[in-house]
Design a protein around this motif. Structure first.
Motif, mmCIF file in Angstrom:
data_model
loop_
_atom_site.group_PDB
_atom_site.id
_atom_site.type_symbol
_atom_site.label_atom_id
_atom_site.label_comp_id
_atom_site.label_asym_id
_atom_site.label_seq_id
_atom_site.Cartn_x
_atom_site.Cartn_y
_atom_site.Cartn_z
ATOM 1 N N TYR A 161 52.906 -69.363 53.872
ATOM 2 C CA TYR A 161 52.864 -68.490 55.043
ATOM 3 C C TYR A 161 54.196 -68.531 55.768
ATOM 4 O O TYR A 161 54.810 -69.581 55.904
ATOM 5 C CB TYR A 161 51.761 -68.935 56.002
ATOM 6 C CG TYR A 161 50.391 -68.814 55.399
ATOM 7 C CD1 TYR A 161 49.813 -69.892 54.746
ATOM 8 C CD2 TYR A 161 49.690 -67.623 55.453
ATOM 9 C CE1 TYR A 161 48.554 -69.791 54.173
ATOM 10 C CE2 TYR A 161 48.439 -67.506 54.882
ATOM 11 C CZ TYR A 161 47.874 -68.592 54.240
ATOM 12 O OH TYR A 161 46.637 -68.485 53.669
ATOM 13 N N ILE A 162 54.641 -67.367 56.214
ATOM 14 C CA ILE A 162 55.873 -67.282 56.992
ATOM 15 C C ILE A 162 55.576 -66.533 58.276
ATOM 16 O O ILE A 162 54.998 -65.451 58.259
ATOM 17 C CB ILE A 162 56.989 -66.561 56.207
ATOM 18 C CG1 ILE A 162 57.373 -67.377 54.960
ATOM 19 C CG2 ILE A 162 58.210 -66.344 57.096
ATOM 20 C CD1 ILE A 162 58.445 -66.732 54.127
ATOM 21 N N GLN A 210 59.698 -55.082 74.174
ATOM 22 C CA GLN A 210 58.727 -54.518 73.243
ATOM 23 C C GLN A 210 58.426 -55.478 72.092
ATOM 24 O O GLN A 210 57.821 -55.100 71.098
ATOM 25 C CB GLN A 210 59.249 -53.191 72.693
ATOM 26 C CG GLN A 210 59.467 -52.139 73.769
ATOM 27 C CD GLN A 210 59.942 -50.817 73.179
ATOM 28 O OE1 GLN A 210 59.793 -50.566 72.004
ATOM 29 N NE2 GLN A 210 60.529 -49.980 74.015
ATOM 30 N N SER A 211 58.859 -56.718 72.222
ATOM 31 C CA SER A 211 58.742 -57.658 71.104
ATOM 32 C C SER A 211 57.300 -57.836 70.665
ATOM 33 O O SER A 211 56.383 -57.959 71.466
ATOM 34 C CB SER A 211 59.348 -59.012 71.476
ATOM 35 O OG SER A 211 58.634 -59.604 72.541
ATOM 36 N N GLY A 212 57.104 -57.816 69.359
ATOM 37 C CA GLY A 212 55.803 -58.063 68.768
ATOM 38 C C GLY A 212 55.950 -59.094 67.673
ATOM 39 O O GLY A 212 57.055 -59.428 67.251
ATOM 40 N N GLY A 213 54.829 -59.599 67.190
ATOM 41 C CA GLY A 213 54.875 -60.664 66.215
ATOM 42 C C GLY A 213 54.564 -60.203 64.808
ATOM 43 O O GLY A 213 53.864 -59.211 64.599
ATOM 44 N N LYS A 214 55.107 -60.929 63.848
ATOM 45 C CA LYS A 214 54.744 -60.780 62.455
ATOM 46 C C LYS A 214 54.114 -62.081 61.982
ATOM 47 O O LYS A 214 54.492 -63.161 62.423
ATOM 48 C CB LYS A 214 55.983 -60.490 61.593
ATOM 49 C CG LYS A 214 56.545 -59.097 61.704
ATOM 50 C CD LYS A 214 57.666 -58.908 60.684
ATOM 51 C CE LYS A 214 58.191 -57.482 60.706
ATOM 52 N NZ LYS A 214 59.246 -57.285 59.690
ATOM 53 N N PHE A 215 53.172 -61.944 61.072
ATOM 54 C CA PHE A 215 52.616 -63.128 60.427
ATOM 55 C C PHE A 215 52.243 -62.707 59.013
ATOM 56 O O PHE A 215 51.301 -61.953 58.808
ATOM 57 C CB PHE A 215 51.403 -63.654 61.197
ATOM 58 C CG PHE A 215 50.904 -64.972 60.676
ATOM 59 C CD1 PHE A 215 51.733 -66.076 60.664
ATOM 60 C CD2 PHE A 215 49.613 -65.108 60.189
ATOM 61 C CE1 PHE A 215 51.301 -67.295 60.177
ATOM 62 C CE2 PHE A 215 49.156 -66.326 59.709
ATOM 63 C CZ PHE A 215 50.004 -67.417 59.702
ATOM 64 N N GLU A 216 53.043 -63.168 58.054
ATOM 65 C CA GLU A 216 52.926 -62.678 56.694
ATOM 66 C C GLU A 216 52.585 -63.785 55.709
ATOM 67 O O GLU A 216 52.939 -64.947 55.913
ATOM 68 C CB GLU A 216 54.241 -62.023 56.256
ATOM 69 C CG GLU A 216 54.668 -60.857 57.132
ATOM 70 C CD GLU A 216 56.026 -60.334 56.741
ATOM 71 O OE1 GLU A 216 57.035 -60.998 57.077
ATOM 72 O OE2 GLU A 216 56.098 -59.281 56.073
ATOM 73 N N ARG A 217 51.934 -63.387 54.597
ATOM 74 C CA ARG A 217 51.687 -64.314 53.503
ATOM 75 C C ARG A 217 52.509 -63.878 52.302
ATOM 76 O O ARG A 217 52.517 -62.711 51.927
ATOM 77 C CB ARG A 217 50.212 -64.333 53.103
ATOM 78 C CG ARG A 217 49.892 -65.432 52.084
ATOM 79 C CD ARG A 217 48.463 -65.350 51.592
ATOM 80 N NE ARG A 217 48.318 -64.324 50.551
ATOM 81 C CZ ARG A 217 47.193 -64.126 49.870
ATOM 82 N NH1 ARG A 217 46.114 -64.854 50.136
ATOM 83 N NH2 ARG A 217 47.127 -63.181 48.943
ATOM 84 N N PHE A 218 53.207 -64.846 51.710
ATOM 85 C CA PHE A 218 53.968 -64.609 50.494
ATOM 86 C C PHE A 218 53.424 -65.516 49.394
ATOM 87 O O PHE A 218 53.253 -66.717 49.602
ATOM 88 C CB PHE A 218 55.449 -64.907 50.714
ATOM 89 C CG PHE A 218 56.134 -63.937 51.643
ATOM 90 C CD1 PHE A 218 56.861 -62.869 51.155
ATOM 91 C CD2 PHE A 218 56.043 -64.108 53.019
ATOM 92 C CE1 PHE A 218 57.487 -61.973 52.007
ATOM 93 C CE2 PHE A 218 56.664 -63.209 53.884
ATOM 94 C CZ PHE A 218 57.390 -62.139 53.375
ATOM 95 N N SER A 219 53.180 -64.962 48.233
ATOM 96 C CA SER A 219 52.663 -65.738 47.109
ATOM 97 C C SER A 219 53.810 -66.257 46.245
ATOM 98 O O SER A 219 54.930 -65.731 46.273
ATOM 99 C CB SER A 219 51.737 -64.881 46.243
ATOM 100 O OG SER A 219 50.590 -64.482 46.963
#
Length: 357
Positions: free
Chosen positions: A2-3, A13-22
């Motif tokens: 997870y990153i 306007q900042s928003g978040g990312k939450f990504e999964r990389f395999s």
């Protein structure tokens, strides 16, 4: 793997990312994410598509205007320009809806802050924690038994948890990236006599920026989860413990044994929300906890375990900028007070060990 990611802290306007990389077959990480929880959350219906729970002075409840106490409603009504000024109840409810993801009052001129990227808040210092099927490796001879049955009946658990600067702890389905539920801690409703006066209200402001100080930071602390025996008749459960980083002084505990079954109703809130230990409800020596927990080889945190008296606990240093500015070690019993809104009693619900420093 997870990153987490965030945008410029100075960006209103900042928003978040939450990504999964395999990982690929050759062991390298893919350059394409499997999912981005921020994008998925953004397209969920803010009212009917999300399950958001909270803790009120009378107990766990859902994050809806009518379910909040008058003090919590006032925290949302708080005007950011003057310490003694409150917006209307309608404006307060609109702010709550905005926090849930409603964009109807996001306007370039007037109105609330426009979130042009995602509705997920910026993830800055919160370290995610994955909770899968129970795998601590305890045997039937450990701690009075029962772990095998607990393990066999909770094989569907597959979630990752992370705090964000939108006032919430987010539970994300680790397979799909969809939000399972979110939690707005009671500590987030605190108000001060220093601008911006209310953390929740301040998030809607057009000039919102995380680098403006602790008044803009919310659920920014790290997490840890552990299998432990809790309750009057001890039974196995998976408890998640979280801190606020520089967003607040305290610790909260959630029962995340079956996160996929949480709904937006009082029954689910009562099952989920166990307690909050804060400077307001717990102990005046609590400070900002910014440390990050680590885990043993069996996935259980070093900071949790069964104490000599048979109780399971989470262990924390009190952080910095406490009232006394003295270092203290807290042993917080997982059972906490019988009711999640009750007063914490030292020696009964927690142990406080002053270090003399």
């Amino acid at each position: 793997m997870y990153i987490k990611a965030k945008t410029d802290l100075a960006d209103a306007q900042s928003g978040g990312k939450f990504e999964r990389f395999s990982f690929l077959a050759d062991g390298r990480a893919s350059t394409l994410s499997d999912w981005d929880a921020g994008l998925k959350l953004t397209v969920q219906d803010w009212s009917t598509g999300r399950k958001i729970l909270t803790l009120t002075p009378t107990g766990p409840d859902i994050f809806r205007w009518a379910n909040l106490s008058s003090q919590q409603q006032n925290a949302l009504r708080k005007d950011q320009a003057s310490v003694n000024t409150y917006d209307s109840a309608t404006a307060g409810q609109n702010k709550l809806n905005w926090i849930r993801g409603d964009s109807i009052n996001e306007t370039v001129a007037g109105g609330f802050r426009v979130r042009s990227t995602t509705k997920l808040g910026a993830i800055v210092n919160s370290t995610p924690w994955y909770v899968g099927p129970p795998s601590a490796g305890y045997t039937e001879s450990d701690y009075g038994g029962g772990y095998t049955s607990f393990k066999n009946t909770n094989t569907a658990t597959n979630a990752v948890f992370v705090g964000a600067n939108d006032g919430m702890l987010h539970a994300i389905n680790a397979d799909t990236g969809n939000e399972l539920f979110a939690y707005v801690p009671r500590a987030m409703y605190s108000t001060t006599t220093v601008a911006p006066f209310s953390q929740l209200s301040a998030m809607t402001a057009k000039d919102f920026a995380l680098n403006n100080g602790t008044g803009r930071i919310t659920v920014d602390g790290s997490l840890m989860a552990a299998d432990m025996k809790v309750g009057t008749t001890p039974a196995w459960a998976t408890y998640l413990f979280g801190t606020f980083g520089r967003g607040g002084k305290g610790v909260y505990a959630l029962d995340v044994t079956k996160p996929q079954l949480i709904n937006e109703d009082t029954a689910s809130a009562t099952k989920l929300v166990k307690w909050e230990f804060s400077v307001e409800t717990g102990d005046p020596d609590m400070g900002y906890i910014t440390g990050r927990p680590s885990s043993r080889s069996n996935g259980q945190p070093f900071q949790t375990g069964r104490m000599a008296n048979g109780k399971w606990a989470a262990i924390y240093g009190n952080g910095y900028n406490s009232t006394s500015e003295k270092a203290v070690l807290y042993i917080l019993y997982a059972d906490g007070p019988i009711a999640s809104t009750s007063t914490w009693t030292t020696g009964t619900h927690y142990i406080k060990i002053p270090t003399g420093v």
